[in-house]
Scaffold this active site. Sequence first.
Site, PDB file in Angstrom:
ATOM      1  N   LYS A  73      37.800  46.328  44.653  1.00 63.10           N
ATOM      2  CA  LYS A  73      36.654  45.436  44.879  1.00 63.10           C
ATOM      3  C   LYS A  73      37.017  44.162  45.617  1.00 63.10           C
ATOM      4  O   LYS A  73      36.200  43.622  46.356  1.00 63.10           O
ATOM      5  CB  LYS A  73      35.983  45.117  43.538  1.00 63.10           C
ATOM      6  CG  LYS A  73      35.315  46.339  42.922  1.00 63.10           C
ATOM      7  CD  LYS A  73      34.631  46.018  41.600  1.00 63.10           C
ATOM      8  CE  LYS A  73      34.082  47.320  40.997  1.00 63.10           C
ATOM      9  NZ  LYS A  73      33.282  47.069  39.782  1.00 63.10           N
ATOM     10  N   ASP A 110      27.670  44.180  40.492  1.00 64.32           N
ATOM     11  CA  ASP A 110      28.223  44.325  39.143  1.00 64.32           C
ATOM     12  C   ASP A 110      27.690  43.262  38.189  1.00 64.32           C
ATOM     13  O   ASP A 110      27.264  43.562  37.071  1.00 64.32           O
ATOM     14  CB  ASP A 110      29.752  44.199  39.179  1.00 64.32           C
ATOM     15  CG  ASP A 110      30.441  45.497  39.518  1.00 64.32           C
ATOM     16  OD1 ASP A 110      29.841  46.568  39.320  1.00 64.32           O
ATOM     17  OD2 ASP A 110      31.600  45.443  39.980  1.00 64.32           O
ATOM     18  N   ALA A 138      35.462  43.222  39.147  1.00 74.44           N
ATOM     19  CA  ALA A 138      34.285  43.239  38.282  1.00 74.44           C
ATOM     20  C   ALA A 138      34.184  41.938  37.497  1.00 74.44           C
ATOM     21  O   ALA A 138      33.102  41.352  37.389  1.00 74.44           O
ATOM     22  CB  ALA A 138      34.350  44.436  37.341  1.00 74.44           C
ATOM     23  N   ARG A 163      46.006  34.397  40.119  1.00 72.65           N
ATOM     24  CA  ARG A 163      44.680  34.945  40.368  1.00 72.65           C
ATOM     25  C   ARG A 163      43.625  34.199  39.544  1.00 72.65           C
ATOM     26  O   ARG A 163      42.524  33.916  40.025  1.00 72.65           O
ATOM     27  CB  ARG A 163      44.691  36.439  40.004  1.00 72.65           C
ATOM     28  CG  ARG A 163      43.345  37.096  40.041  1.00 72.65           C
ATOM     29  CD  ARG A 163      43.473  38.602  40.172  1.00 72.65           C
ATOM     30  NE  ARG A 163      43.462  39.286  38.891  1.00 72.65           N
ATOM     31  CZ  ARG A 163      43.197  40.592  38.764  1.00 72.65           C
ATOM     32  NH1 ARG A 163      42.952  41.335  39.842  1.00 72.65           N
ATOM     33  NH2 ARG A 163      43.203  41.165  37.585  1.00 72.65           N
TER      34      ARG A 163
END
Lengths: 263, 263
Positions: A73, A110, A138, A163
Amino acid sequence: MTEIGGATRVYALLGDPIAQVRAPGLLNPVLTRRGTDAVLVPVHAAPADLTQVVRGLQRVANLHGMLVTVPHKAAVLDLADRASDRARLAGSANALRREPDGTWTADTFDGDGFVRGLAQAGHHPRGRRACVVGAGGAGSAIAVALLDAGVAELRLSDTDPGRLETLRRRLWAAYPGRVGATVLPRLADADLAVNATPLGLCPDDPPPFAVAELPADAVVADIIMTPAETVLLAEARARGLLAHPGEPMLAHQIDAYLTFFGL
Amino acid sequence: MTEIGGATRVYALLGDPIAQVRAPGLLNPVLTRRGTDAVLVPVHAAPADLTQVVRGLQRVANLHGMLVTVPHKAAVLDLADRASDRARLAGSANALRREPDGTWTADTFDGDGFVRGLAQAGHHPRGRRACVVGAGGAGSAIAVALLDAGVAELRLSDTDPGRLETLRRRLWAAYPGRVGATVLPRLADADLAVNATPLGLCPDDPPPFAVAELPADAVVADIIMTPAETVLLAEARARGLLAHPGEPMLAHQIDAYLTFFGL
């Protein structure tokens, strides 16, 4: 259910692994019922092959769009020519559409699907404290949608501090004062805890977080769809917490996909 | 008819144009009847995009094979790691299979399917004089199969003299004394004339050859499947000649495809 001919419009669902995906089984019968000559096909692409696979599919003239699942994604954003605001904010996309001029537009459904499923189950997140565990594709989309839906506080967690901080900073800029981040989730006074990691796809996976730390009235949500009852949800139920499964997130995206693709 | 899930094996049918292809409509119901969880999906690839599309599809882990139609049957040979003798002789392939080690094997079933369909219709070509008009992918495969089936004389025709001579020389080396080639077909004493060009896909196409030049007992065969009754076949029937349509060539390949793909 699906009758495929030469004129059928093709859509690809990209993921790795792929065998567990539910979208073809949900979407294709809807297309058949509506009399729409289109089909969604599972496409198993390893991360190292994603660019080559997507660049190939983008040259397939009767392939009009792609859905994207774990773990692609975030990476597909760079393979689109443009993206919606929420997809850029989340840093992830789960749908790519071919435009009439041949360029590709990315969006993510999502988060919206997740919040709508949660609200329909009686757990609207407005004013609540929500933990989202997993800052991947997600999780980041769900975080954006929870903030848009009015959570009082959004707590991000991820085992990758880099991240995590990247997403926290981007969300803080858009929703100042409502976003926190810790590697381990702060569950003690949370109203909602969401597993947005892939943990639970395999029965041997460790739990993504400790449901025992949550208050007695918390909602535990999982985005895993296969199995429908993950170890996490079973544990939550066993402790008397409210358990919200993964399927509503997808079910509430079907109409959004159809609209996005013009089907 | 076809229920597609995440574990469904995917096969691609490559062509340009694509809307007219019949193989998905024929093969998918067979797979469903046999309870085989596999699906054949039409893939529209322009010649300039073929390499990128095939290289992308070859990296799709749940895509186990490809069928190939006009105009890609010659070009895909270079995208396989190996090819059957008959495919190399024809210079064309209409099926590519992923091997367990990830390499790709090419074969061609057009010629065999064509000859079996012709024989079943009562027109076995053994000992006959056959004109094949069109030295492209299908024509070359049909030429090889007609020679293997024992035609007395094979006459190749093509509007491209270079392509024609290349095929003639290759076939002459393998079947010395039985292969001739002329740009315009020599029809006057032919027993069988095959249209292996794409002419007839569009209703405005000129006829690939002049049925009026054929003897009264000749068979006119067309490989065009859509429309089922081409202008060529209608003309042949109007003159009292035997007309053999395109569909049997494909129908007689279905079992060969299933065997080749291990389905």
